[in-house]
Design a protein around this motif. Structure first.
Motif: not given
Length: 244
Positions: A19-22, A27-29, A201-208, A211-216
Motif C-alpha cells: 500500500f505504498s501508493f496511499l 485523495p483519489l480514493f 486508475a491507481t493500479g494502471n499508474s503503479t502497476y500494482l 492492493s488497490p482493489y483490496l483497498l476498494a
C-alpha cells in the motif's frame, strides 16, 4: 513447492499488501468514495417517485396501465445494469448533449447525469415492487374502513394505506441503497471517478494489480457492513413495535 513457485507466491503476497501508493493516491480514493455515495443516494432518491407511480400502476385494474408498468419492471429487472448503462450513456446521451463542467470540484456533470439516471431507472424497477409489496401487506380492512368514513380511493391510499406501507418497506429500501452502493461500481466503466475507477486508475499508474482493489473492497465493506447491521437493528425495532 519449488523455489520458483515460492518466489512467485512471495511476489504475489507482496503485491497484494503493498500500500505504498496511499500517500499519493489517497485523495483519489476519497473522491471515489464521495462519488460512489452521491451516485447511490441520488439514484435511490430519484427512483422513489417513479417507483411509487409504477407500484400504483401495477395495482391498477386498468390492464393497459398495469401492462406498461409491468413491462418496464420486467425489462429493467431482466437485463444487466452494465448493458443499461451502455445503452443510456452511448445511445441516449450521445443524442442529448450535456456540457462538461464540474460541481464540488470533482463531479463531472456530463458523466454523472447518465450514471445517476441509469441507476435511478434500474432502482425504480426494484423499488416499485418493494412499494407494491408494502401496500399489499397492509390489511385490506384499513382501506375499507377509510372509505366507509367518506374518503375517496386516493385519499384512503394517501392518508391511511401508504403511511402504514412505509413502515413495511423501510428496511427493504435501505437494502436497496446498499445494493446501489455496490452496483455504482459499474459506472467506472464509462470513466466516472467512483471508487472502482480510483482503484483501476491507481493500479494502471503503479502497476500494482491487487492492493488497490483490496483497498476498494475494504472501503466497500466498511460502508456496507455497518449499514447492514443498522438495517437489522431497524427491523428488530419495528418487529418489537408489532408485538405491543
Amino acid at each position: 513447492m519449488t523455489p520458483v513457485a515460492l518466489s512467485t507466491f512471495g511476489t504475489l503476497i507482496k503485491s497484494m499488501f503493498n500500500f505504498s501508493f496511499l500517500p499519493e493516491y489517497l485523495p483519489l480514493f476519497v473522491r471515489g468514495v464521495a462519488y460512489t455515495l452521491l451516485l447511490a443516494f441520488g439514484g435511490v432518491l430519484i427512483a422513489i417517485i417513479p417507483a411509487l407511480a409504477m407500484a400504483l400502476m401495477r395495482l391498477s385494474k386498468n390492464k393497459v396501465i398495469n401492462f406498461i408498468a409491468g413491462a418496464y419492471i420486467a425489462v429493467f429487472r431482466s437485463t444487466p445494469l452494465y448493458v443499461q448503462l451502455s445503452i443510456i450513456y452511448l445511445g441516449v446521451f450521445s443524442i442529448i448533449r450535456i456540457p462538461t463542467f464540474y460541481v464540488f470540484g470533482f463531479v463531472n456533470v456530463a458523466m454523472f447525469i447518465p450514471g445517476i439516471v441509469t441507476l435511478a431507472l434500474n432502482s425504480a424497477a426494484y423499488v416499485a415492487e418493494i412499494i407494491r409489496g408494502g401496500i399489499l401487506a397492509v390489511d385490506q380492512g384499513q382501506g375499507e374502513a377509510a372509505r366507509s368514513l367518506g374518503m375517496t380511493q386516493s385519499q384512503s391510499m394517501r392518508y391511511v394505506v401508504l403511511p402504514q406501507a412505509i413502515k413495511n418497506i423501510l428496511p427493504s429500501l435501505a437494502n436497496e441503497l446498499i445494493t446501489m452502493i455496490k452496483e455504482s461500481s459499474l459506472c467506472g466503466a464509462i470513466g466516472m471517478y467512483e471508487l472502482m475507477w480510483a482503484a483501476k486508475a491507481t493500479g494502471n499508474s503503479t502497476y500494482l494489480t491487487m492492493s488497490p482493489y483490496l483497498l476498494a473492497a475494504a472501503v466497500y465493506f466498511c460502508i456496507n457492513f455497518p449499514a447492514g447491521k443498522l438495517i437489522e437493528l431497524l427491523e428488530r425495532r419495528m418487529r418489537r413495535g408489532d408485538h405491543r
